[in-house]
Design an enzyme around this catalytic site. Structure first.
Site, PDB file in Angstrom:
ATOM      1  CE1 TYR A  76      28.509  49.920 -54.688  1.00  0.00           C
ATOM      2  CE2 TYR A  76      27.075  51.334 -53.412  1.00  0.00           C
ATOM      3  CZ  TYR A  76      28.081  50.402 -53.478  1.00  0.00           C
ATOM      4  OH  TYR A  76      28.656  49.944 -52.323  1.00  0.00           O
ATOM      5  CG  HIS A  93      33.614  52.297 -52.789  1.00  0.00           C
ATOM      6  ND1 HIS A  93      32.652  52.546 -53.733  1.00  0.00           N
ATOM      7  CD2 HIS A  93      33.403  51.020 -52.386  1.00  0.00           C
ATOM      8  CE1 HIS A  93      31.909  51.470 -53.911  1.00  0.00           C
ATOM      9  NE2 HIS A  93      32.354  50.513 -53.106  1.00  0.00           N
TER      10      HIS A  93
HETATM   11  P1  NAD Z   1      22.818  42.101 -50.351  1.00  0.00           P
HETATM   12  O1  NAD Z   1      23.412  40.963 -49.632  1.00  0.00           O
HETATM   13  O2  NAD Z   1      22.103  43.120 -49.563  1.00  0.00           O
HETATM   14  O3  NAD Z   1      21.901  41.479 -51.505  1.00  0.00           O
HETATM   15  C1  NAD Z   1      21.196  42.278 -52.387  1.00  0.00           C
HETATM   16  C2  NAD Z   1      20.379  41.397 -53.326  1.00  0.00           C
HETATM   17  O4  NAD Z   1      19.364  40.752 -52.584  1.00  0.00           O
HETATM   18  C3  NAD Z   1      19.678  42.215 -54.397  1.00  0.00           C
HETATM   19  O5  NAD Z   1      19.536  41.404 -55.562  1.00  0.00           O
HETATM   20  C4  NAD Z   1      18.313  42.448 -53.792  1.00  0.00           C
HETATM   21  O6  NAD Z   1      17.351  42.724 -54.773  1.00  0.00           O
HETATM   22  C5  NAD Z   1      18.076  41.127 -53.095  1.00  0.00           C
HETATM   23  N1  NAD Z   1      17.131  41.188 -51.956  1.00  0.00           N
HETATM   24  C6  NAD Z   1      16.989  42.167 -51.015  1.00  0.00           C
HETATM   25  N2  NAD Z   1      16.034  41.852 -50.123  1.00  0.00           N
HETATM   26  C7  NAD Z   1      15.554  40.630 -50.494  1.00  0.00           C
HETATM   27  C8  NAD Z   1      14.559  39.787 -49.966  1.00  0.00           C
HETATM   28  N3  NAD Z   1      13.858  40.109 -48.873  1.00  0.00           N
HETATM   29  N4  NAD Z   1      14.340  38.604 -50.582  1.00  0.00           N
HETATM   30  C9  NAD Z   1      15.039  38.251 -51.691  1.00  0.00           C
HETATM   31  N5  NAD Z   1      15.992  39.024 -52.241  1.00  0.00           N
HETATM   32  C10 NAD Z   1      16.253  40.194 -51.658  1.00  0.00           C
HETATM   33  O7  NAD Z   1      24.004  42.791 -51.194  1.00  0.00           O
HETATM   34  P2  NAD Z   1      24.335  44.261 -51.643  1.00  0.00           P
HETATM   35  O8  NAD Z   1      23.194  44.981 -52.249  1.00  0.00           O
HETATM   36  O9  NAD Z   1      25.588  44.153 -52.413  1.00  0.00           O
HETATM   37  O10 NAD Z   1      24.742  44.981 -50.274  1.00  0.00           O
HETATM   38  C11 NAD Z   1      23.901  45.879 -49.614  1.00  0.00           C
HETATM   39  C12 NAD Z   1      24.421  47.296 -49.685  1.00  0.00           C
HETATM   40  O11 NAD Z   1      25.599  47.430 -48.911  1.00  0.00           O
HETATM   41  C13 NAD Z   1      24.804  47.801 -51.081  1.00  0.00           C
HETATM   42  O12 NAD Z   1      23.674  48.239 -51.779  1.00  0.00           O
HETATM   43  C14 NAD Z   1      25.760  48.900 -50.734  1.00  0.00           C
HETATM   44  O13 NAD Z   1      25.039  50.043 -50.344  1.00  0.00           O
HETATM   45  C15 NAD Z   1      26.492  48.324 -49.512  1.00  0.00           C
HETATM   46  N6  NAD Z   1      27.750  47.617 -49.881  1.00  0.00           N
HETATM   47  C16 NAD Z   1      28.914  48.298 -49.826  1.00  0.00           C
HETATM   48  C17 NAD Z   1      30.098  47.688 -50.203  1.00  0.00           C
HETATM   49  C18 NAD Z   1      31.380  48.453 -50.141  1.00  0.00           C
HETATM   50  O14 NAD Z   1      31.399  49.578 -49.677  1.00  0.00           O
HETATM   51  N7  NAD Z   1      32.476  47.919 -50.586  1.00  0.00           N
HETATM   52  C19 NAD Z   1      30.100  46.373 -50.649  1.00  0.00           C
HETATM   53  C20 NAD Z   1      28.909  45.680 -50.674  1.00  0.00           C
HETATM   54  C21 NAD Z   1      27.735  46.309 -50.290  1.00  0.00           C
END
Ligand code: NAD
Length: 318
Positions: free
Chosen positions: A59, A124
């Site tokens: 990331y 990952h």
């Molecule tokens: P998400 O669906 O959590 O969306 C994140 C987005 O939504 C960001 O732009 C954030 O600023 C926004 N957001 C958060 N809260 C909000 C709210 N209350 N209102 C409006 N917007 C809001 O997607 P993500 O960040 O990709 O996924 C969450 C976490 O999961 C990642 O940070 C990571 O740690 C993990 N993840 C892991 C993998 C993997 O291992 N392959 C893949 C995807 C995500």
């Protein structure tokens, strides 16, 4: 104020806050985030009862781990009061799930995070590697890291759901403690649901990430790099507009939908502001006291029906 709900993670003995802190945004992948904002965001997460943080060397090309490390240290919270997961095998430079690379990777991650150990180390996005290498080489290397005390538990992550059964069917029971699935337990895509009984039978803990479908289920919409089809993007945008016109918030509804299934230990949502932490924790607390807005949920489900469970290709096997 109601306390944040804690849920058991499989057989690990860990109790994770139902809202988990996704730290990919701290790597500035959804727009720039200053250290000051990151520190304040993590501090507020602790104050409101979040105890689980997820990151990866990938990331922001290591930035997320560095910034999360700084913010955890600045919080002053004792190490045994929070749970940190990071990953290995995926880097800005590409994928490498070799035993040698993942063994070096944890030392690099610990240095960036300023920690002595992580609670969970996850391979990952394994669909981009050879799944047989994951089974025969990567996971055995992680088992050795467990013995050194640098990691406590082992996980695997990725998008296609069949990668999880492939690996779990081929490793000794209790070897893989956790799976992290993303974009498969949200209003538009809930395909993970069918896998939950299998995972439970194996004693594997379940983390579900991206309840907002990486920005699709937000008023601001997804980032430029989002891999969804135009059809899926348009349907989610229509749902967001529909909610807004009704005075409702699509992100709140989406968080609550993902949090409703207690077989999921933690819902990882990416956050980069104090306000987002407050909103997402409030959504969880409101769900616990007042339940979900069933009427709006069924209206939004109707809008998203034509794209239900539509996903996108990921990895070399798909
Ligand atoms: P998400 O669906 O959590 O969306 C994140 C987005 O939504 C960001 O732009 C954030 O600023 C926004 N957001 C958060 N809260 C909000 C709210 N209350 N209102 C409006 N917007 C809001 O997607 P993500 O960040 O990709 O996924 C969450 C976490 O999961 C990642 O940070 C990571 O740690 C993990 N993840 C892991 C993998 C993997 O291992 N392959 C893949 C995807 C995500």
């Amino acid at each position: 104020m109601a306390k944040m709900e804690l849920r058991e993670l499989g057989n690990t003995g860990l109790k994770l806050s139902s809202v988990g802190f996704g730290a990919s945004p701290l790597g500035s992948v959804f727009g720039p985030v200053s250290d000051e904002v990151a520190i304040a965001t993590v501090r507020q997460a602790f104050t409101l009862g979040i105890n689980f943080f997820d990151t990866s060397p990938y990331y922001g090309g290591t930035l997320s781990e560095k910034v999360l490390g700084k913010a955890l240290k600045a919080s002053g919270v004792p190490r045994n009061e929070y749970i940190v997961a990071t990953k290995c095998g995926r880097y800005k430079e590409g994928f490498d799930f070799s035993a040698d690379r993942v063994t070096r990777s944890i030392d690099e991650s610990l240095a960036r995070l300023q920690l002595d150990y992580v609670d969970i180390l996850q391979c990952h996005d394994i669909e981009f590697g050879s799944l047989d290498q994951i089974v025969n080489e990567t996971i055995p290397a992680l088992l050795k890291l467990k013995d050194t005390g640098k990691i406590r538990f082992i996980g695997i992550t990725g998008l296609p759901l069949e990668i999880f059964t492939y690996v779990l069917d081929r490793v000794p029971p209790g070897t893989v403690d956790v799976i992290l699935s993303y974009c498969h337990y949200g209003i538009n895509d809930s395909a993970l649901e069918d896998l939950l009984p299998y995972l439970k039978s194996k004693g594997v803990g379940v983390i579900s990430a991206s309840p907002l479908a990486m920005g699709l289920l937000t008023e601001n919409g997804p980032p430029e790099w989002h891999p969804a089809s135009n059809e899926l993007k348009a349907a989610c945008q229509a749902a967001a507009v529909f909610c807004k016109e009704k005075g409702k918030n699509i992100s709140k509804l989406a968080m609550q939908y993902s949090l409703s299934n207690k077989d999921i230990a933690s819902v990882l949502v990416g956050m980069n502001s104090v306000q987002q932490v407050e909103e997402n924790v409030a959504s969880a607390k409101e769900l616990a006291t007042a339940g979900i807005d069933e009427k709006t949920l069924s209206e939004v489900k109707e809008i998203l029906k034509p794209v239900k469970n539509q996903t996108w290709p990921s990895g070399i096997q798909s």
